[in-house]
Design an enzyme around this catalytic site. Structure first.
Site, PDB file in Angstrom:
ATOM      1  N   LYS A  36      -8.266 -27.824 -73.230  1.00 24.75           N
ATOM      2  CA  LYS A  36      -7.026 -27.809 -73.440  1.00 24.75           C
ATOM      3  C   LYS A  36      -6.642 -26.825 -74.799  1.00 24.75           C
ATOM      4  CE  LYS A  36      -3.157 -30.563 -72.262  1.00 24.75           C
ATOM      5  NZ  LYS A  36      -3.368 -30.959 -70.933  1.00 24.75           N
TER       6      LYS A  36
HETATM    7  N1  GLU Z   1      -1.670 -29.316 -67.870  1.00 18.73           N
HETATM    8  C1  GLU Z   1      -1.904 -29.976 -66.650  1.00 18.73           C
HETATM    9  C2  GLU Z   1      -2.792 -31.052 -66.797  1.00 18.73           C
HETATM   10  O1  GLU Z   1      -2.466 -31.862 -67.938  1.00 18.73           O
HETATM   11  C3  GLU Z   1      -2.765 -29.155 -65.742  1.00 18.73           C
HETATM   12  C4  GLU Z   1      -3.921 -28.495 -65.867  1.00 18.73           C
HETATM   13  C5  GLU Z   1      -4.437 -27.386 -64.869  1.00 18.73           C
HETATM   14  O2  GLU Z   1      -3.820 -27.364 -64.140  1.00 18.73           O
HETATM   15  O3  GLU Z   1      -5.589 -26.884 -65.369  1.00 18.73           O
HETATM   16  O4  GLU Z   1      -3.077 -31.897 -66.104  1.00 18.73           O
END
Ligand code: GLU
Length: 430
Positions: free
Chosen positions: A106
């Site tokens: 993240k």
């Molecule tokens: N931000 C989204 C999540 O928290 C998607 C992450 C992604 O597609 O890599 O799952």
């Protein structure tokens, strides 16, 4: 009263879940409490008025045993490294649970997108991505959209990385891109669609006789962003009634159902949902307490906590946001007999279709929207079945333990087990 930070919350949940794991090599599971790599960057950006402002950015890779890191980029004024780290771990468990070959990551930048011009946002994004350098890459760590980032930002991420690495197919470096630049059909609504597929499957398998499907269910959705709106629309297309929705400024309700299209255009023209004709206004806190069948928190973390969990008047909570229910609230809801479909299961549709996008990019293919939806539905359904099976086993083994009775514990133990087994199969290096 003070609430645990999202990071403490994540750690507490992880530690709780490890109590139910089979015996593994000593110290191995404890190792997953920490991220593998933490990156903080500080960079200057020239603002529209000619001044220079310094920005903080983060990228945390929690684990890459099952594959390259995967997870969103969040642009938020209150973003902290602790929050990013905790969300990176959540991504590890989410990917492991839904069965996509990625680890967890993240990142984001501390900034308020509402106060920035398009040009400033572009310069922030490009400079941030150049600062991350080769810590991201199609086979190392793959960003995606998250809170306050969208496909326009992902196009800039791709373009910046591609400029830095010319002469090869760089499309798989980021997902959630615009369709013209290798984005997948169905990605934009994927998280919301996954929420609905998971809920549908849960009702089919666990609903009482009168509520085996979504027809006629009264739904309240907190959050009117990408995820909340897409989920709400799909719930309605399945015959459910959305009786309450909210954005960051407040909520609206109508017991006969809200016209979502009208709400969307009302918000677009006035900037908020409050005051929409044919609905009554209510505060965000009160929206969560509305009597309904299914409550879908699709906004920020820690919205359902020890002080309001007792007052919730729903029959099921579906976590479309990451971490919207605190660990104390989990126990209260469990004791009240209100199941919670946990985030790592309910909102895994986004990363699932991100995986489909990555595969299409590597193969230079474009799947139809129907194909994407079919595959997404299948994966969400399978994951719900697997979690319910584990849940049943846990109930039989620990009949009087409220933690063991939670769907979240079943989902987390499965995910942690997957990553632990994969680590042992690969072997601890050297
Ligand atoms: N931000 C989204 C999540 O928290 C998607 C992450 C992604 O597609 O890599 O799952």
């Amino acid at each position: 009263m003070t609430r645990p930070s999202p990071q403490t919350q994540g750690l507490l949940r992880f530690l709780d879940a490890t109590r139910y794991l089979a015996e593994f090599k000593k110290g191995l599971v404890a190792h997953f409490a920490n991220p593998k790599r933490v990156l903080t960057v500080c960079f200057p950006v020239e603002m529209d008025d000619g001044s220079v402002r310094s920005f903080l950015g983060y990228r945390v890779l929690h684990n890459n045993v099952l594959g390259p890191g995967k997870g969103g980029l969040r642009f938020h004024p209150e973003l902290t490294l602790e929050e990013v780290s905790s969300m990176a771990a959540l991504m590890t468990w989410k990917c492991a649970l839904i069965g996509v070959p990625f680890g967890g990551a993240k990142g984001g930048v501390v900034c308020d997108t509402k106060q920035l011009s398009d040009g400033e946002l572009r310069r922030i994004t490009r400079r941030f991505i150049s600062e991350l350098g080769d810590n991201i890459g199609p086979h190392t760590d793959i960003p995606a959209p998250d809170m306050y980032t969208d496909e326009k930002i992902m196009a800039l991420v791709y373009d910046t990385y591609d400029t830095m690495h010319p002469g090869r197919n760089n499309r798989p470096v980021v997902t959630g891109k615009p369709i013209d630049h290798g984005g997948s059909l169905g990605r934009r609504d994927a998280t919301g669609a996954g929420v609905v597929f998971a809920t549908e499957q849960f009702l089919r398998l666990q609903g009482s006789d009168v509520s085996k499907d979504l027809g006629g269910q009264r739904i309240v959705v907190q959050g009117f962003g990408k995820v909340g709106l897409a989920a709400a629309q799909l719930f309605v297309s399945r015959g459910a009634k959305v009786i309450g929705v909210s954005d960051s400024q407040g909520g609206i309700m109508n017991p006969d159902g809200i016209d979502l299209e009208a709400a969307e255009s009302y918000k677009q023209s006035t900037g908020s949902l409050s005051g929409m004709p044919g609905t009554s206004n209510l505060k965000n806190e009160d929206l969560l307490l509305l009597e309904c069948d299914i409550l879908v928190p699709a906004a920020t973390a820690s919205q359902i906590h020890a002080s309001n969990a007792e007052k919730l008047a729903c029959r099921l909570v579906v976590e479309a946001a990451n971490d919207p229910v605190t660990p104390e609230a989990d126990i209260i809801l469990q004791e009240r007999g209100i199941p919670v479909l946990p985030d790592i299961l309910a909102n895994a549709g986004g990363v699932c279709v991100s995986y489909f996008e990555w595969v299409q990019n590597i193969q230079n293919q474009r799947w139809s929207e129907q194909e994407v939806t079919r595959r997404l539905r299948q994966r969400m359904q399978q994951a719900v079945v697997a979690v319910l099976q584990r849940h049943q086993q846990m109930l039989e083994k620990h009949p009087h333990d409220p933690h063991a009775g939670m769907l979240r514990t079943a989902a987390l133990t499965m995910a942690i087990e997957n990553v632990t087994c994969a680590t042992l199969e690969r072997g601890i290096w050297p």
